[in-house]
Design a protein around this motif. Structure first.
Motif, PDB file in Angstrom:
ATOM      1  N   ARG A  80       0.836  -1.212   0.000  1.00 25.67           N
ATOM      2  CA  ARG A  80       0.000   0.000   0.000  1.00 25.67           C
ATOM      3  C   ARG A  80       0.865   1.253   0.000  1.00 25.67           C
ATOM      4  NH1 ARG A  80      -5.492  -0.618   1.510  1.00 25.67           N
ATOM      5  NH2 ARG A  80      -6.023  -2.786   1.962  1.00 25.67           N
ATOM      6  N   ARG A  81       1.968   1.198   0.761  1.00 26.89           N
ATOM      7  CA  ARG A  81       2.873   2.345   0.806  1.00 26.89           C
ATOM      8  C   ARG A  81       3.488   2.591  -0.583  1.00 26.89           C
ATOM      9  NH1 ARG A  81       8.115   2.674   1.077  1.00 26.89           N
ATOM     10  NH2 ARG A  81       8.472   0.513   1.683  1.00 26.89           N
ATOM     11  N   ILE A  82       3.929   1.517  -1.217  1.00 27.62           N
ATOM     12  CA  ILE A  82       4.568   1.655  -2.531  1.00 27.62           C
ATOM     13  C   ILE A  82       3.558   2.182  -3.567  1.00 27.62           C
ATOM     14  CG2 ILE A  82       5.504   0.216  -4.420  1.00 27.62           C
ATOM     15  CD1 ILE A  82       7.096  -1.253  -2.092  1.00 27.62           C
ATOM     16  N   LEU A  83       2.324   1.710  -3.471  1.00 26.45           N
ATOM     17  CA  LEU A  83       1.288   2.211  -4.389  1.00 26.45           C
ATOM     18  C   LEU A  83       1.066   3.715  -4.185  1.00 26.45           C
ATOM     19  CD1 LEU A  83      -1.325  -0.670  -4.313  1.00 26.45           C
ATOM     20  CD2 LEU A  83      -0.301   0.313  -6.378  1.00 26.45           C
ATOM     21  N   ASP A  84       1.040   4.098  -2.921  1.00 28.64           N
ATOM     22  CA  ASP A  84       0.867   5.511  -2.568  1.00 28.64           C
ATOM     23  C   ASP A  84       2.014   6.354  -3.116  1.00 28.64           C
ATOM     24  OD1 ASP A  84      -1.371   6.058  -1.189  1.00 28.64           O
ATOM     25  OD2 ASP A  84      -0.299   6.682   0.652  1.00 28.64           O
ATOM     26  N   GLU A  85       3.222   5.876  -2.882  1.00 27.52           N
ATOM     27  CA  GLU A  85       4.406   6.605  -3.320  1.00 27.52           C
ATOM     28  C   GLU A  85       4.455   6.716  -4.839  1.00 27.52           C
ATOM     29  OE1 GLU A  85       7.292   5.207   0.394  1.00 27.52           O
ATOM     30  OE2 GLU A  85       7.591   4.331  -1.580  1.00 27.52           O
ATOM     31  N   GLY A  86       3.995   5.669  -5.513  1.00 27.04           N
ATOM     32  CA  GLY A  86       4.040   5.646  -6.976  1.00 27.04           C
ATOM     33  C   GLY A  86       3.117   6.677  -7.615  1.00 27.04           C
ATOM     34  N   ARG A  87       2.128   7.134  -6.842  1.00 29.37           N
ATOM     35  CA  ARG A  87       1.173   8.096  -7.414  1.00 29.37           C
ATOM     36  C   ARG A  87       1.817   9.410  -7.820  1.00 29.37           C
ATOM     37  NH1 ARG A  87      -3.717   5.442  -6.019  1.00 29.37           N
ATOM     38  NH2 ARG A  87      -3.519   4.717  -3.884  1.00 29.37           N
ATOM     39  N   SER A  88       2.980   9.729  -7.239  1.00 30.46           N
ATOM     40  CA  SER A  88       3.597  11.007  -7.621  1.00 30.46           C
ATOM     41  C   SER A  88       4.517  10.855  -8.841  1.00 30.46           C
ATOM     42  CB  SER A  88       4.344  11.617  -6.439  1.00 30.46           C
ATOM     43  OG  SER A  88       5.332  10.719  -6.010  1.00 30.46           O
ATOM     44  N   ALA A  89       4.635   9.652  -9.355  1.00 31.19           N
ATOM     45  CA  ALA A  89       5.457   9.468 -10.564  1.00 31.19           C
ATOM     46  C   ALA A  89       4.608   9.748 -11.805  1.00 31.19           C
ATOM     47  CB  ALA A  89       5.989   8.045 -10.622  1.00 31.19           C
ATOM     48  N   LYS A  90       5.277   9.922 -12.924  1.00 31.30           N
ATOM     49  CA  LYS A  90       4.578  10.125 -14.200  1.00 31.30           C
ATOM     50  C   LYS A  90       3.697   8.928 -14.534  1.00 31.30           C
ATOM     51  CE  LYS A  90       5.515  10.894 -19.068  1.00 31.30           C
ATOM     52  NZ  LYS A  90       6.497  10.635 -20.146  1.00 31.30           N
ATOM     53  N   GLY A  91       4.151   7.738 -14.127  1.00 27.99           N
ATOM     54  CA  GLY A  91       3.400   6.497 -14.276  1.00 27.99           C
ATOM     55  C   GLY A  91       4.035   5.491 -13.341  1.00 27.99           C
ATOM     56  N   HIS A  92       3.270   4.476 -12.924  1.00 31.14           N
ATOM     57  CA  HIS A  92       3.833   3.483 -11.997  1.00 31.14           C
ATOM     58  C   HIS A  92       3.399   2.084 -12.413  1.00 31.14           C
ATOM     59  CE1 HIS A  92       4.056   1.722  -7.624  1.00 31.14           C
ATOM     60  NE2 HIS A  92       5.109   1.387  -8.344  1.00 31.14           N
ATOM     61  N   ILE A  93       4.365   1.234 -12.666  1.00 27.47           N
ATOM     62  CA  ILE A  93       4.128  -0.190 -12.902  1.00 27.47           C
ATOM     63  C   ILE A  93       4.620  -0.908 -11.657  1.00 27.47           C
ATOM     64  CG2 ILE A  93       4.743  -2.197 -14.304  1.00 27.47           C
ATOM     65  CD1 ILE A  93       5.285  -0.181 -16.635  1.00 27.47           C
TER      66      ILE A  93
END
Ligand SMILES: Cc1c2[nH]c(c1CCC(=O)O)Cc1[nH]c(c(CCC(=O)O)c1C)Cc1[nH]c(c(CCC(=O)O)c1C)Cc1[nH]c(c(C)c1CCC(=O)O)C2
Length: 343
Positions: A301-314
């Motif tokens: 959940r933390r990684i998903l949250d953090e990924g939201r600030s990237a241009k895209g997240h896989i």
């Protein structure tokens, strides 16, 4: 729907997605009993050249886990073997080269790769694309440095001593070797893309052994050659290595759309180093799949949250699935990623 509009391809391009796409490096392999069953008695490199088997093994984790992409079942040394270099994959060890490549004369044993040497690879990809439907297939190849390390050392290496000695001691030979490997990897990828792969990943697994200066001087131009050729074919490019915290920006600048982040670097730090030009892939620690579900869930959940600030997240692991992993945990993790990230 067509794989070019799938969540994975959209995330790679920085477009909005219905949910975060997730797949796992080494999702096909020893963690799956059905993989161990079909591989029984068949050598790794032989299994990679049989389209029926390649298609079956590639599909196994897609059927079982519902991941957002298939990764072509092959190995980074398959194209090197296809041009005639004597190389084997020894179980529990990795690629072993009978006679290492260390001189200009040795390059004669490593001719260029032409598509007619690997008709089975096109055939495997065609079978897969037909079966996969809207799920994208990720094509892949090894980057010149990681391949060169196996060829120069003669096998897996901790310190890459001979490779670094060659790089610094005879840059002309080093560049000739890497240029040849770039040609071979480009040809291997082009065959996969022309047969229908929707995305490519360039594995420079061991690039983290290099300083940024050495990476930029001796390695990046060769990887850039491969990535530029894939850009011309129009597919998004993922660029991955292990322990590459100091190299992330340089690996992006080599010509990636997505930069793979291993578990040693927190995603916010990676995103800061990369700027907003690239999507990111990662970075659950593969060892966490052995932790209690609550802990794995929290981290994910933390990684998903953090990924939201990237241009895209896989979403992916920070490196490959460990062979002892319980496959049911992977299936559950895919469900969690999809539920938590659904928009
Ligand atoms: C460094 C590297 C190699 N091969 C690869 C890399 C880059 C990725 C990474 O950093 O892990 C790439 C690779 N190798 C394999 C895949 C298949 C697709 C997938 O990720 O599911 C991919 C993408 C199959 C394989 N490649 C290999 C296996 C295991 C062989 C088996 O099942 O008998 C698989 C499923 C063999 C291999 N091949 C290699 C190693 C180190 C090994 C492991 C040796 C061992 O531990 O037995 C070289």
């Amino acid at each position: 729907m067509n794989p070019a509009e799938s969540p994975l391809v959209r995330a790679a391009r920085g477009l909005p997605v219905p949910h975060a796409p997730v797949w796992f490096m080494r999702q096909a392999g020893r963690s799956l009993p059905e993989y161990r069953a079909v591989r029984e008695g068949i050598a790794m490199l032989d299994s990679c050249r049989r389209p029926d088997l390649v298609a079956e093994i590639t599909m196994q984790p897609v059927r079982r886990h519902g991941v957002d992409a298939a990764i072509f079942f092959s190995d980074i040394v398959v194209p090197v073997a296809a041009v005639g270099l004597e190389i084997d994959i020894v179980p529990g060890v990795g690629p072993v080269v009978a006679e290492p490549v260390r001189t200009h004369a040795d390059l004669d044993r490593l001719p260029e790769l032409t598509p007619d040497a690997i008709p089975d690879i096109s055939e495997s990809v065609r079978l897969l694309v037909a079966e996969l439907g809207e799920t994208p297939l990720i094509g892949f190849a090894g980057a010149p440095f990681t391949l060169a390390s196996y060829l120069v050392e003669g096998g897996p290496s901790r310190n890459h001593v001979k490779t670094k000695a060659l790089m610094h001691g005879d840059p002309d030979l080093w560049n000739a070797l890497c240029a040849r490997l770039a040609q071979i990897s480009t040809a291997f990828l082009a065959v996969q893309v022309e047969a229908g792969a929707s995305v490519v990943q360039l594995f420079d697994s061991w690039a983290g052994a290099l300083s940024r200066a050495d990476y930029e001087r001796y390695v990046q131009p060769h990887s850039a050659h491969v990535l530029a050729a894939m850009g011309e074919l129009g597919v998004p490019r993922i660029h991955f290595g292990v322990g590459t915290g100091e190299l992330l920006a340089s690996m992006g600048a080599a010509g990636a759309d997505v930069v793979g982040v291993d578990y040693r670097v927190a995603l916010p730090d990676a995103i800061e180093r990369l700027g907003d030009r690239y999507a990111v892939q990662g970075n659950i620690d593969p060892a966490l799949l052995f932790a209690p579900w609550d802990a794995l869930q929290r981290e994910t959940r933390r990684i998903l949250d953090e990924g939201r600030s990237a241009k895209g997240h896989i979403v992916n692991l920070g490196h490959g699935v460990l062979p002892e992993t319980d496959p049911d945990v992977l299936t559950r993790l895919v469900g969690l990623v999809h539920d938590v990230s659904a928009r």
